[in-house]
Design a protein around this motif. Structure first.
Motif, PDB file in Angstrom:
ATOM      1  N   THR A 147       0.929  -0.946  -0.066  1.00  0.00           N
ATOM      2  CA  THR A 147       0.056  -0.036   0.111  1.00  0.00           C
ATOM      3  C   THR A 147       0.608   1.549  -0.005  1.00  0.00           C
ATOM      4  O   THR A 147       2.290   1.090   0.198  1.00  0.00           O
ATOM      5  N   GLY A 148       0.321   2.447   0.208  1.00  0.00           N
ATOM      6  CA  GLY A 148       1.110   3.603  -0.098  1.00  0.00           C
ATOM      7  C   GLY A 148       1.294   3.969  -1.942  1.00  0.00           C
ATOM      8  O   GLY A 148       0.287   3.053  -2.724  1.00  0.00           O
ATOM      9  N   GLU A 149       1.720   5.239  -2.271  1.00  0.00           N
ATOM     10  CA  GLU A 149       2.286   5.757  -3.279  1.00  0.00           C
ATOM     11  C   GLU A 149       3.952   5.874  -2.945  1.00  0.00           C
ATOM     12  O   GLU A 149       4.371   6.453  -2.479  1.00  0.00           O
ATOM     13  N   SER A 156      19.757  12.346 -13.518  1.00  0.00           N
ATOM     14  CA  SER A 156      20.838  11.642 -14.962  1.00  0.00           C
ATOM     15  C   SER A 156      20.580  10.993 -14.821  1.00  0.00           C
ATOM     16  O   SER A 156      20.399   9.724 -14.604  1.00  0.00           O
ATOM     17  N   GLY A 157      20.875   9.960 -16.735  1.00  0.00           N
ATOM     18  CA  GLY A 157      20.990   8.578 -16.496  1.00  0.00           C
ATOM     19  C   GLY A 157      19.228   8.113 -16.978  1.00  0.00           C
ATOM     20  O   GLY A 157      18.646   9.279 -17.454  1.00  0.00           O
ATOM     21  N   SER A 158      19.215   6.860 -17.383  1.00  0.00           N
ATOM     22  CA  SER A 158      17.531   6.211 -17.521  1.00  0.00           C
ATOM     23  C   SER A 158      18.028   5.021 -16.206  1.00  0.00           C
ATOM     24  O   SER A 158      18.745   4.756 -15.788  1.00  0.00           O
ATOM     25  N   LEU A 159      16.579   5.303 -16.172  1.00  0.00           N
ATOM     26  CA  LEU A 159      15.654   4.610 -15.318  1.00  0.00           C
ATOM     27  C   LEU A 159      14.516   3.476 -16.093  1.00  0.00           C
ATOM     28  O   LEU A 159      13.668   4.527 -16.258  1.00  0.00           O
ATOM     29  N   ARG A 160      14.491   2.354 -15.999  1.00  0.00           N
ATOM     30  CA  ARG A 160      13.604   1.477 -16.742  1.00  0.00           C
ATOM     31  C   ARG A 160      12.597   0.638 -15.601  1.00  0.00           C
ATOM     32  O   ARG A 160      12.873   0.280 -14.907  1.00  0.00           O
ATOM     33  N   LEU A 161      11.371   1.707 -15.597  1.00  0.00           N
ATOM     34  CA  LEU A 161      10.526   1.197 -14.678  1.00  0.00           C
ATOM     35  C   LEU A 161       9.417   0.073 -15.068  1.00  0.00           C
ATOM     36  O   LEU A 161       8.870   0.548 -16.102  1.00  0.00           O
ATOM     37  N   ASP A 174      12.272  13.330 -17.002  1.00  0.00           N
ATOM     38  CA  ASP A 174      11.088  12.339 -16.888  1.00  0.00           C
ATOM     39  C   ASP A 174      10.861  12.101 -15.725  1.00  0.00           C
ATOM     40  O   ASP A 174      11.370  12.018 -14.675  1.00  0.00           O
ATOM     41  N   SER A 175       9.213  12.175 -14.875  1.00  0.00           N
ATOM     42  CA  SER A 175       8.591  11.837 -13.803  1.00  0.00           C
ATOM     43  C   SER A 175       7.883  10.608 -13.725  1.00  0.00           C
ATOM     44  O   SER A 175       7.101  10.330 -14.790  1.00  0.00           O
ATOM     45  N   PHE A 176       7.527  10.422 -12.420  1.00  0.00           N
ATOM     46  CA  PHE A 176       6.616   9.894 -12.349  1.00  0.00           C
ATOM     47  C   PHE A 176       5.898   9.557 -10.780  1.00  0.00           C
ATOM     48  O   PHE A 176       6.475  10.067 -10.015  1.00  0.00           O
ATOM     49  N   ARG A 177       4.658   8.952 -10.476  1.00  0.00           N
ATOM     50  CA  ARG A 177       3.945   8.762  -9.764  1.00  0.00           C
ATOM     51  C   ARG A 177       2.768   6.825 -10.470  1.00  0.00           C
ATOM     52  O   ARG A 177       2.810   7.202 -11.136  1.00  0.00           O
ATOM     53  N   TRP A 198      13.807   9.386  -5.274  1.00  0.00           N
ATOM     54  CA  TRP A 198      12.419   8.792  -5.648  1.00  0.00           C
ATOM     55  C   TRP A 198      11.530   9.155  -3.849  1.00  0.00           C
ATOM     56  O   TRP A 198      12.615   9.243  -3.052  1.00  0.00           O
ATOM     57  N   VAL A 199      10.647   8.931  -3.596  1.00  0.00           N
ATOM     58  CA  VAL A 199       9.660   9.443  -3.090  1.00  0.00           C
ATOM     59  C   VAL A 199       8.321   8.254  -2.480  1.00  0.00           C
ATOM     60  O   VAL A 199       7.759   7.492  -3.704  1.00  0.00           O
TER      61      VAL A 199
END
Length: 210
Positions: A147-149, A156-161, A174-177, A198-199
């Motif tokens: 649970t949660g968000e 910098s660089g690249s993240l594969r999510l 880029d950003s995400f939630r 990261w949050v």
């Protein structure tokens, strides 16, 4: 998970423990939290889905956990994941402020990840980190749900999510939630290190004070 990767910490950050000391401290922390909760190794294995042998190896500093493994352990032991971070000199601790050279570190050498706490150790409803992912670094080999968000921003660089079996390659800016109940994992598939803000919010059953 038994491997020993090479992880480079931030050059201007706090002093860094030797790898063996990190492994030993993490193992002792897991064991003490388990004993404090009155749980056996089998109890923790049942709660996390990890094997008895893996938990025993972690406690004896014979294995290095992934981020996913630590998140599962934090849920099973009912503590924030920040409990596993390296300690900071008490003289540098402030209630509401975290100075750059006083960040608490979590170095997962086998996973190629350095996680720096940007929020104070005091109680709160969210956790803020800066992640450094070496080439090939990952959160683990399996998806995680709770649970949660979660939200983040690529510095910098690249993240594969990976969200619910779909891969999203994110670049600087880029950003995400997403709700943490969505099956998720991440990695760095490139040959350059990545830095990510990261949050994550505490689980609804978490006590902010741990």
């Amino acid at each position: 998970m038994d491997g020993r990767g090479e992880t480079n910490g931030p050059k201007d950050g706090p002093a860094i423990e030797a790898d063996d000391a990190v492994d030993q401290r993490l193992g002792e922390t897991v064991r003490l939290l388990r004993q404090r909760a009155g749980l056996s190794i089998q109890d923790v294995a049942t709660k996390t889905g990890l094997s008895n042998g893996m938990i025993s190896q972690l406690e004896r500093a014979r294995a290095m956990p992934s981020i996913r493994t630590l998140r599962l352990l934090s849920i099973a032991l009912d503590v924030p994941i920040s409990y596993f971070f390296e300690t900071t000199d008490p003289a540098d601790v402030q209630r509401y402020i975290v100075r750059k050279n006083s960040r608490r570190l979590l170095r997962l050498t086998a996973s190629g990840v350095v996680k720096e706490a940007l929020t104070p150790a005091d109680e709160g409803q969210l956790e803020l980190y800066e992640l450094t992912l070496n080439p090939g670094a990952s959160s683990g080999t399996d998806f995680l749900q709770h649970t949660g968000e979660k939200a983040g921003y690529i510095l910098s660089g690249s993240l594969r999510l990976w969200l619910d079996n779909q891969a999203h390659l994110l670049e600087a800016g880029d950003s995400f939630r997403f709700p943490s109940i969505v099956p998720h994992m991440f990695d760095n598939p490139t040959q350059q290190a990545a830095r990510v803000i990261w949050v994550t919010t505490l689980r609804q059953t978490d006590s902010p004070a741990g």
